[in-house]
Enzyme design. Structure first.
Site, PDB file in Angstrom:
ATOM      1  N   CYS A   2      -3.125 -39.770   7.292  1.00 44.68           N
ATOM      2  CA  CYS A   2      -2.526 -40.928   7.943  1.00 44.68           C
ATOM      3  C   CYS A   2      -3.354 -41.344   9.156  1.00 44.68           C
ATOM      4  O   CYS A   2      -4.028 -40.532   9.773  1.00 44.68           O
ATOM      5  CB  CYS A   2      -1.108 -40.613   8.386  1.00 44.68           C
ATOM      6  SG  CYS A   2       0.002 -40.084   7.074  1.00 44.68           S
ATOM      7  N   LYS A 604      -9.422 -37.820   3.536  1.00 48.65           N
ATOM      8  CA  LYS A 604     -10.681 -37.346   4.118  1.00 48.65           C
ATOM      9  C   LYS A 604     -10.456 -36.208   5.101  1.00 48.65           C
ATOM     10  O   LYS A 604     -11.174 -35.214   5.090  1.00 48.65           O
ATOM     11  CB  LYS A 604     -11.389 -38.514   4.823  1.00 48.65           C
ATOM     12  CG  LYS A 604     -12.729 -38.144   5.444  1.00 48.65           C
ATOM     13  CD  LYS A 604     -13.732 -37.764   4.385  1.00 48.65           C
ATOM     14  CE  LYS A 604     -15.088 -37.433   4.973  1.00 48.65           C
ATOM     15  NZ  LYS A 604     -16.007 -36.888   3.962  1.00 48.65           N
TER      16      LYS A 604
END
Length: 609
Positions: A2, A604
């Site tokens: 997020c 990521k």
């Protein structure tokens, strides 16, 4: 995972928020939203399932005006990807964005329902909004309410909160999930990653654990979790966001694969002097600490774990130091015995990986000699909380599947091996061979990249495959692990890796004409053993794809495809042989039609447990 962006200014901030979200897209997400408040307290909120571009289009159709706002990209944890579950979440005049996981959200939800609150989402974030709203009703300022709410939350989180009745202030709280404040002239910002704020500022304050920040246009005040004001240093960042343009490349991953020669040059710059590794950046006391090291413990996750696995071979065979490598999420939840004079090394591209950070913090309680972080992001939590740190200097990596961060981690680790071998008084030829190999590595990889078309053609053989097996021996076994990880990450083909000597202990049962077997086989002392394993596969009709140099003596046949690599120095072979496996995964993913840069379900930077 997020992403959070917040801004408070005298100008409209919607475009600042959107650009910040665009710069956080690489972290992975499934929905996006923003809320903006004008000076009169009128709030406009937009949320969209899908890409930030869809949110930006909505903002064009419904312009947002206001000088205070917060925005978010969500990676679903509690509740499916949907517009209703997208942030920001609202409780009357309280507006919240949040990264992390509130572990006790269920009992809090029930308690808040009993107080009359209605939930319109499945998220744990909405609990924060209603809880702060409730505490504010009990009296005091928004900061007072947050100070009372925070002790009730269990888990890791970073949250930014605004009250539409007081649009001149943003509040933020950090516990286990990173937040950074950006300082401007008559305007201030906050985000989960400094990359989001580089277009508007270069001055940053990194919040520490337990910090609560009160941000206005002209001031930033920071408090600890008791409400006492604390001082945090602001720093000038030289971080470059150099990945905005893919240039001639179709994907960021492809671009980053091809950037590896230059990335490794950057990693080496200033660190080799007079034929020796120079890590004086570690500070004047580092040699004293490193000379005492009798054992190394490495913690990492994912690709970084594989780089640690490679370095174990190096630390033990070249520096004579016993080394253990452990997945961070396992280390932190078991009782472990700390060896005498053990150095804790943590590996993370982002420096914010939740489990690795937790492992580092645990190590401080266990009596390790010291800690060293190897990371790609200066100023990250891992760097700030470690005794020593070495930057990989790979440049911004946008593709979720790590490429240049992996090879530059290995480059730094190999330099550290060279330094330790010298401190231990070992034969000078060890460091000489490492330095010679590393200096040659960029040009060797450039040579290898000329094989791209050959690998692209071979990738077509994988178009209808559902499984793949990778094999390696010695320090190439972790490279097989990394090759399998890359293939499964971006092509969604189930791939496993084994030490080749383990074939007959189970995996051989899987071999048939539909099982491609990828072998990493440089010409080294283990080659003859590896050839025996290859023959075991051939005898059972398996399709072999062997990456090797011409001196290995392999000849292509109907079921054995030889991808001939340039000869490289043995010490750098693991780094070198990573690159063709990256290319193979990339081209297979292209054929499969997957989202190469943002593969499904992955992020990521994994900042939650």
């Amino acid at each position: 995972m997020c992403g959070i962006v917040g801004a408070i200014a005298q100008r409209d901030v919607a475009e600042i928020l959107l650009e910040g979200l665009r710069r956080l897209e690489y972290r992975g997400y499934d929905s996006a939203g923003l809320a903006v408040v004008d000076a009169e307290g009128h709030m406009t909120r937009l949320r969209r399932l899908g890409k930030v571009q869809m949110l930006a289009q909505a903002a064009e159709e419904h312009p947002l005006h206001g000088g205070t706002g917060i925005a978010h990209t969500r990676w679903a944890t509690h509740g499916e990807p949907s517009e209703a579950n997208a942030h920001p979440h609202v409780s009357e005049h309280i507006v919240v964005v949040h990264n992390g996981i509130i572990e006790n959200h269920e009992p809090l939800r029930e308690a808040l329902k009993a107080r009359g609150y209605t939930f319109v989402s499945e998220t744990d974030t909405e609990v924060i909004a209603h809880l702060v709203n409730w505490e504010l009703k009990q009296g005091g300022t928004l900061r007072d309410a947050i100070l009372r709410a925070i002790p009730q939350l269990r888990g890791a989180y970073g949250t930014v909160i605004m009250d539409t009745r007081h649009p001149d202030t943003l509040l933020a709280a950090r516990s286990g999930s990173p937040l950074v404040i950006g300082l401007g002239m008559g305007e201030n910002f906050i985000a989960s990653d400094q990359l989001a704020l580089l277009p508007v500022t270069r001055r940053f304050i990194f919040l520490e654990e337990g910090d609560i920040a009160e941000i206005t246009r002209r001031s930033v005040n920071i408090f600890d979790n008791t409400g006492a004001e604390v001082k945090r240093q602001d720093i000038e960042s030289n971080l470059q966001y150099d990945a905005g343009d893919k240039g001639i490349y179709r994907h960021y991953m492809q671009k980053e694969i091809y950037e590896q020669p230059n990335a490794i040059k950057n990693t080496l710059t200033g660190r080799i002097s007079h034929g020796q590794v120079d890590l004086s950046e570690l500070g004047p006391n580092a040699d004293d600490l490193l000379s005492k090291v009798e054992h190394i413990q490495i913690l990492a996750c994912g690709t970084s774990y594989n780089s640690g696995m490679v370095s174990r071979y190096w630390f033990e065979s070249l520096a004579g130091i016993p080394c253990d490598v452990e997945i961070a999420s396992e280390f932190r939840y078991r009782k472990s015995a700390v060896r005498r004079n053990s150095l804790m090394i943590t590996l993370s591209q982002s420096g914010e990986t939740a489990d690795t950070l937790a492992g580092l913090r645990l190590s401080k309680e266990l009596g390790y000699l010291g800690s060293l972080a190897i990371c790609n992001v200066p100023g990250s939590s891992l760097v700030r909380e470690s005794d020593l740190a070495l930057m990989t200097n790979a440049g911004t990596e946008i593709g979720v599947a790590s490429t240049k961060a992996f090879t530059t981690q290995l480059t730094v680790l190999l330099m550290l091996v060279a330094k330790l071998s010298r401190l231990k008084g070992l034969d000078a030829s060890i460091e000489h061979d490492i330095v010679h190999g590393l200096q040659a590595l960029p040009s060797r990889i450039e040579q290898m990249l000329s094989q791209d078309k050959r690998i692209e053609l071979l990738a077509e053989d994988f178009s209808d495959k559902h499984h793949a097996l990778f094999l390696g021996r010695g320090d190439q076994y972790p490279i097989a692990l990394e090759g399998a990880l890359k293939l499964k990450e971006i092509s969604y083909i189930h791939a496993e890796a084994y030490a080749a000597g383990e074939l007959k202990h189970g995996p051989l049962a899987l071999i048939d004409a539909d099982m491609p077997v990828i072998v990493v086989a440089p010409n080294n002392e283990l080659l003859e053993k590896l050839k025996s394993n290859i023959e075991e596969v051939r005898a059972r009709g398996g399709q072999l794809y062997v990456f090797s140099d011409q001196d290995a003596g392999f000849v292509s046949s109907d079921n054995m495809h030889i991808i001939e690599m340039p000869h490289v120095e043995e010490v750098i072979a693991p780094i070198f042989y990573t690159v063709p496996l990256q290319l193979l995964a990339y081209h297979v993913a292209l054929i499969k039609g997957t989202d190469v840069d943002q593969p499904r379900n992955l992020a990521k930077s994994v900042t939650v447990e």
